[in-house]
Design an enzyme around this catalytic site. Structure first.
Site, short mmCIF file in Angstrom:
data_model
loop_
_atom_site.label_atom_id
_atom_site.label_comp_id
_atom_site.label_asym_id
_atom_site.label_seq_id
_atom_site.Cartn_x
_atom_site.Cartn_y
_atom_site.Cartn_z
N CYS A 31 -61.68 -138.68 94.67
CA CYS A 31 -62.52 -138.71 95.87
C CYS A 31 -62.66 -137.30 96.43
CB CYS A 31 -61.91 -139.64 96.92
SG CYS A 31 -62.79 -139.66 98.49
N CYS A 86 -61.13 -135.57 101.15
CA CYS A 86 -60.00 -134.89 101.81
C CYS A 86 -59.39 -133.86 100.87
CB CYS A 86 -58.94 -135.91 102.23
SG CYS A 86 -59.51 -137.13 103.40
N CYS A 102 -58.30 -146.49 102.25
CA CYS A 102 -58.47 -145.11 102.70
C CYS A 102 -57.53 -144.88 103.88
CB CYS A 102 -59.91 -144.84 103.12
SG CYS A 102 -60.19 -143.17 103.75
N GLN A 157 -67.90 -137.81 118.07
CA GLN A 157 -66.93 -137.23 117.16
C GLN A 157 -66.16 -138.32 116.41
OE1 GLN A 157 -66.96 -134.22 116.51
NE2 GLN A 157 -67.44 -132.94 118.26
N TYR A 206 -77.51 -130.51 124.01
CA TYR A 206 -77.18 -131.25 122.78
C TYR A 206 -76.09 -132.26 123.14
CZ TYR A 206 -79.19 -126.91 120.87
OH TYR A 206 -79.99 -125.81 120.62
N GLU A 240 -80.42 -134.47 125.80
CA GLU A 240 -80.19 -134.97 124.45
C GLU A 240 -81.50 -135.58 123.95
OE1 GLU A 240 -79.33 -136.39 120.93
OE2 GLU A 240 -77.88 -135.11 122.00
N ASP A 279 -73.42 -127.61 122.45
CA ASP A 279 -72.72 -128.31 121.37
C ASP A 279 -73.73 -128.69 120.29
OD1 ASP A 279 -70.93 -129.65 119.79
OD2 ASP A 279 -70.58 -131.31 121.17
N CYS A 326 -68.90 -126.86 115.06
CA CYS A 326 -68.14 -127.35 113.91
C CYS A 326 -68.34 -126.45 112.70
CB CYS A 326 -68.52 -128.79 113.57
SG CYS A 326 -70.26 -128.98 113.12
#
Length: 449
Positions: free
Chosen positions: A73, A76, A154, A279, A309, A330, A378, A405
């Site tokens: 996978c 991660c 998972c 998030q 945002y 937004e 953001d 991010c």
């Protein structure tokens, strides 16, 4: 022919970096201080790409991945590195991204995620089916492919998500709900999206359909799904008939139950809908909201705040009790509707919510001669346009707080702000995306008048 290298550092996309024949070589699934046998699979003018064939000497920071699907996978990629060292590597990634823009002394240590398992409260599984047996497959894509890893368990998401997905695998075909074939654009069920609440454990299930309507068989299956799991508070259908990689469109229909789950952050209950941005790691997100709120409270007395945002306006609504006034903007209508419900239920009278593109809204605010003490930005991963940054500089009396991010686009935008009369006070990383190379950052920016 295999060769031996020592991994020196981690790149921003999570690959190990070493040197061979006076060139950089990138190797997946490695850790700094690993001595590895590698096989070169691609040669470029300035670098190699290699695959790992053997660990000759393990890094002291290498651990056994806790997920049984780790090797197949792609979700991660850093599970083979101990968590504390992951945080140190992520700080280095931020510092490297900021080099030449922000002094490394201004980049703080990464604030860890409160949970490193079962932290992910939004999952998006593509759905396919086998060619012969027509079994439903659901999971993440293998790295650099669109082949499904059929995930039964998972550990980074709540257990209820695995149970729901398994039920869908086993029972969807009984209702003639088949998996999507992206090559031929056939098949009904494209994705299953699950939003779960860290506060209540309740779940909203979104069936993403290759259809322009909700058929009776989808309604019947939704009822069975809703009745099977007490934690499911609603099932919705998102209609997506486009030949696109876009997971969801703006057209979502509530099939049964609620069209949202509630999440509590900093003492405020929010409503998270099928297609509203929020998030994926609520507990880590709460650390970010608290950090920004504490900073504003310590440095301002009832400021005017603009939250751009804004998503479901978490920043704006949480800041209402320490602010004179709050304006949020937004462009996603569903997010604004959910924010308005929260505003009304909590009596946040000093908050105004607008549905608009942030860049266009900023222009309107300038025309109206508006000014704000703090502007919170953001944006998505691509960052802000220069036009938006210019407008933010004109609209702010004092500070811009930039949440990002993507360290590389953040560095680009901070450089622009510095060149146009701003000073960076600090960059605070937060681990939102455990066991990946991704990292969330909050930059505090002061305008130099």
């Amino acid at each position: 022919m295999d060769t031996i290298v020592e991994i020196e550092k981690l790149t921003s996309d999570g690959r190990g970096l070493a040197h061979f024949n006076d060139k950089v070589v990138f190797v997946d699934k490695t850790c700094p201080k690993d001595r590895c046998k590698i096989k070169i699979i691609k040669e470029n003018k300035s670098y190699y790409v290699a695959e790992l064939t053997e660990i000759v000497e393990k890094s002291p920071h290498r651990v056994k991945p806790f997920c049984p699907m780790y090797n197949v996978c792609g979700a991660c990629g850093l599970q083979h590195i101990d968590y504390d060292y992951q945080l140190k590597l992520k700080k280095i990634i931020v510092e490297d991204s900021m080099r030449g823009v922000v002094d490394s002394s201004l980049v703080h240590d990464v604030i860890p995620s409160p949970k490193i398992k079962e932290f992910r409260h939004k999952i998006q599984y593509p759905i396919r089916e086998t060619n012969v047996s027509k079994r439903i497959l659901a999971g993440y894509f293998k790295p650099k492919s669109h082949d499904i890893v059929n995930i039964k368990y998972c550990p980074i998401q709540p257990e209820i998500c695995d149970e729901i997905i398994e039920f869908i695998r086993e029972n969807a075909p009984k209702y003639k709900i088949n998996g999507y074939d992206e090559k031929n654009h056939r098949g009904l069920l494209r994705h299953v999206v699950i939003r779960s609440s860290s506060k209540t454990g309740e779940v909203l299930v979104v069936l993403v359909l290759n259809s322009d309507m909700v058929t009776e068989r989808v309604k019947d299956f939704s009822q069975i799904l809703y009745d099977k799991f007490d934690k499911i508070v609603g099932v919705t259908a998102n209609l997506n008939t486009g030949k696109t990689n876009l997971i969801m469109t703006e057209k979502t229909i509530s099939v049964i139950g609620k069209d949202y789950v509630e999440e509590s952050l900093c003492g405020v209950n929010f409503k998270i809908g099928s297609n509203t941005f929020f998030q994926v790691n609520p507990k880590s997100a709460e650390n970010i909201f608290s950090y920004i709120k504490d900073y504003i409270k310590q440095n301002f007395n009832l400021p005017a705040i603009l939250d751009a945002y804004a998503g479901i306006s978490v920043f704006g609504l949480i800041m209402s009790d320490i602010s004179k006034s709050v304006v949020t903007v937004e462009e996603n209508l569903e997010s604004v509707k959910k924010a308005k419900e929260v505003k009304r239920e909590n009596g946040f009278d000093n908050v105004e919510l607008f549905c608009d593109d942030s860049e266009k809204f900023f222009e309107t605010q300038i025309e109206l001669n508006k000014k704000y003490d703090v502007i919170i930005l953001d944006p998505p991963r691509k960052g802000c346009t220069e036009k938006t940054l210019n407008s933010a500089l004109r609209l702010s009396n004092s500070h811009i707080i930039y949440v990002s991010c993507n360290p590389s686009t953040l560095a680009r935008d901070l450089k622009y702000l510095i060149n146009n009369g701003a000073k960076i006070e600090s960059v605070q990383p937060f681990d939102m995306f455990c066991h990946t190379s991704h990292i969330e950052n909050v930059a505090i920016i002061k305008l130099i008048k």
